[in-house]
Design a protein around this motif. Sequence first.
Motif, PDB file in Angstrom:
ATOM      1  N   GLN A 274       0.828  -1.199   0.000  1.00 58.44           N
ATOM      2  CA  GLN A 274       0.000   0.000   0.000  1.00 58.44           C
ATOM      3  C   GLN A 274       0.866   1.255   0.000  1.00 58.44           C
ATOM      4  O   GLN A 274       0.563   2.235  -0.689  1.00 58.44           O
ATOM      5  CB  GLN A 274      -0.960   0.020   1.187  1.00 58.44           C
ATOM      6  CG  GLN A 274      -1.950   1.154   1.142  1.00 58.44           C
ATOM      7  CD  GLN A 274      -2.858   1.082  -0.075  1.00 58.44           C
ATOM      8  OE1 GLN A 274      -3.382   0.014  -0.394  1.00 58.44           O
ATOM      9  NE2 GLN A 274      -3.054   2.206  -0.750  1.00 58.44           N
TER      10      GLN A 274
ATOM     11  N   ASP B 102       0.637   4.135  -2.758  1.00 62.45           N
ATOM     12  CA  ASP B 102       0.418   5.532  -2.365  1.00 62.45           C
ATOM     13  C   ASP B 102       1.523   6.439  -2.905  1.00 62.45           C
ATOM     14  O   ASP B 102       1.246   7.531  -3.415  1.00 62.45           O
ATOM     15  CB  ASP B 102       0.332   5.654  -0.847  1.00 62.45           C
ATOM     16  CG  ASP B 102      -0.961   5.089  -0.283  1.00 62.45           C
ATOM     17  OD1 ASP B 102      -1.923   4.892  -1.051  1.00 62.45           O
ATOM     18  OD2 ASP B 102      -1.000   4.841   0.933  1.00 62.45           O
TER      19      ASP B 102
ATOM     20  N   LEU C  56      -2.966  14.342   2.877  1.00 61.38           N
ATOM     21  CA  LEU C  56      -4.090  13.639   2.262  1.00 61.38           C
ATOM     22  C   LEU C  56      -4.945  12.893   3.277  1.00 61.38           C
ATOM     23  O   LEU C  56      -5.888  12.188   2.899  1.00 61.38           O
ATOM     24  CB  LEU C  56      -3.560  12.653   1.213  1.00 61.38           C
ATOM     25  CG  LEU C  56      -2.695  13.266   0.111  1.00 61.38           C
ATOM     26  CD1 LEU C  56      -2.156  12.177  -0.803  1.00 61.38           C
ATOM     27  CD2 LEU C  56      -3.484  14.303  -0.671  1.00 61.38           C
TER      28      LEU C  56
ATOM     29  N   LYS D  13      -8.302  10.766   2.495  1.00 65.14           N
ATOM     30  CA  LYS D  13      -8.279   9.309   2.648  1.00 65.14           C
ATOM     31  C   LYS D  13      -9.346   8.845   3.634  1.00 65.14           C
ATOM     32  O   LYS D  13      -9.958   7.790   3.445  1.00 65.14           O
ATOM     33  CB  LYS D  13      -6.900   8.840   3.115  1.00 65.14           C
ATOM     34  CG  LYS D  13      -5.827   8.970   2.058  1.00 65.14           C
ATOM     35  CD  LYS D  13      -4.469   8.545   2.583  1.00 65.14           C
ATOM     36  CE  LYS D  13      -3.385   8.712   1.542  1.00 65.14           C
ATOM     37  NZ  LYS D  13      -2.074   8.229   2.028  1.00 65.14           N
ATOM     38  N   THR D  14      -9.580   9.645   4.653  1.00 63.31           N
ATOM     39  CA  THR D  14     -10.606   9.300   5.641  1.00 63.31           C
ATOM     40  C   THR D  14     -11.998   9.361   5.017  1.00 63.31           C
ATOM     41  O   THR D  14     -12.820   8.464   5.230  1.00 63.31           O
ATOM     42  CB  THR D  14     -10.508  10.222   6.869  1.00 63.31           C
ATOM     43  OG1 THR D  14      -9.203  10.086   7.440  1.00 63.31           O
ATOM     44  CG2 THR D  14     -11.553   9.878   7.899  1.00 63.31           C
TER      45      THR D  14
ATOM     46  N   PHE E 248      -7.687   1.849   1.938  1.00 62.84           N
ATOM     47  CA  PHE E 248      -7.664   3.167   2.579  1.00 62.84           C
ATOM     48  C   PHE E 248      -7.265   3.103   4.043  1.00 62.84           C
ATOM     49  O   PHE E 248      -6.528   3.964   4.514  1.00 62.84           O
ATOM     50  CB  PHE E 248      -8.993   3.897   2.389  1.00 62.84           C
ATOM     51  CG  PHE E 248      -9.163   4.406   0.993  1.00 62.84           C
ATOM     52  CD1 PHE E 248      -8.366   5.430   0.506  1.00 62.84           C
ATOM     53  CD2 PHE E 248     -10.096   3.836   0.141  1.00 62.84           C
ATOM     54  CE1 PHE E 248      -8.489   5.891  -0.793  1.00 62.84           C
ATOM     55  CE2 PHE E 248     -10.239   4.290  -1.158  1.00 62.84           C
ATOM     56  CZ  PHE E 248      -9.436   5.315  -1.627  1.00 62.84           C
TER      57      PHE E 248
ATOM     58  N   SER F  15      -3.590   2.663   4.154  1.00 59.95           N
ATOM     59  CA  SER F  15      -2.962   3.916   3.733  1.00 59.95           C
ATOM     60  C   SER F  15      -2.942   4.917   4.887  1.00 59.95           C
ATOM     61  O   SER F  15      -1.915   5.564   5.161  1.00 59.95           O
ATOM     62  CB  SER F  15      -3.721   4.496   2.535  1.00 59.95           C
ATOM     63  OG  SER F  15      -3.123   5.674   2.084  1.00 59.95           O
ATOM     64  N   ILE F  16      -4.056   5.039   5.588  1.00 60.33           N
ATOM     65  CA  ILE F  16      -4.141   5.930   6.748  1.00 60.33           C
ATOM     66  C   ILE F  16      -3.167   5.469   7.833  1.00 60.33           C
ATOM     67  O   ILE F  16      -2.445   6.278   8.416  1.00 60.33           O
ATOM     68  CB  ILE F  16      -5.587   5.978   7.277  1.00 60.33           C
ATOM     69  CG1 ILE F  16      -6.489   6.726   6.276  1.00 60.33           C
ATOM     70  CG2 ILE F  16      -5.655   6.623   8.657  1.00 60.33           C
ATOM     71  CD1 ILE F  16      -7.981   6.537   6.516  1.00 60.33           C
TER      72      ILE F  16
ATOM     73  N   ASP G   8       0.341   6.375   6.939  1.00 61.51           N
ATOM     74  CA  ASP G   8       0.560   7.816   7.091  1.00 61.51           C
ATOM     75  C   ASP G   8       0.806   8.205   8.542  1.00 61.51           C
ATOM     76  O   ASP G   8       1.538   9.157   8.818  1.00 61.51           O
ATOM     77  CB  ASP G   8      -0.630   8.610   6.565  1.00 61.51           C
ATOM     78  CG  ASP G   8      -0.701   8.657   5.051  1.00 61.51           C
ATOM     79  OD1 ASP G   8       0.223   8.153   4.376  1.00 61.51           O
ATOM     80  OD2 ASP G   8      -1.705   9.198   4.532  1.00 61.51           O
TER      81      ASP G   8
END
Length: 160
Positions: free
Chosen positions: A10, A14, A28, A32-33, A74, A77-78, A81
Amino acid sequence: MNLNPLFQKQAELDEYIVKRKNLEGHDLLKMKTVALICELYEFANEARFFKYWSNDTNPKRDTLLEEYVDMIHFVISIANDLGVHEHKYVTTQPKGPNDLILGITNLATIIPTSKSKEHVKSLLNNIITLGYYFGLTEEQVLEAYEKKNEINYARQNSDY
């Protein structure tokens, strides 16, 4: 469900998207949320558990898995981050789908402000629990993730 093999994949996707879309330096997390919440409710719509007014309450399995994997993209990804690069699933008390969806929504909406790793871990755990509730297996999820990841790269390469 062990999703740890997906965190690096991921991150690579990203990074690829950020470079192709010239988004370096952009925060982002909120986008993303919102994307995660949209996928969560697309999943709920396909799961049909809340449609008390309908006689058709059977989930459409293929579409359900597809929406679930979109959520997985997602949420990981979160997590990446916010510095969460692996997750160990903790079995939770059984919850119904309404409680899971609302709980996931609540967690997702506070993460952009809290940026709490504990909230992210809880979010991951609840999303995994949701998958288990609907009978999704680790093998199905990992396989579907790989297929969707290929589609996501193809979309980026075709100026999606």
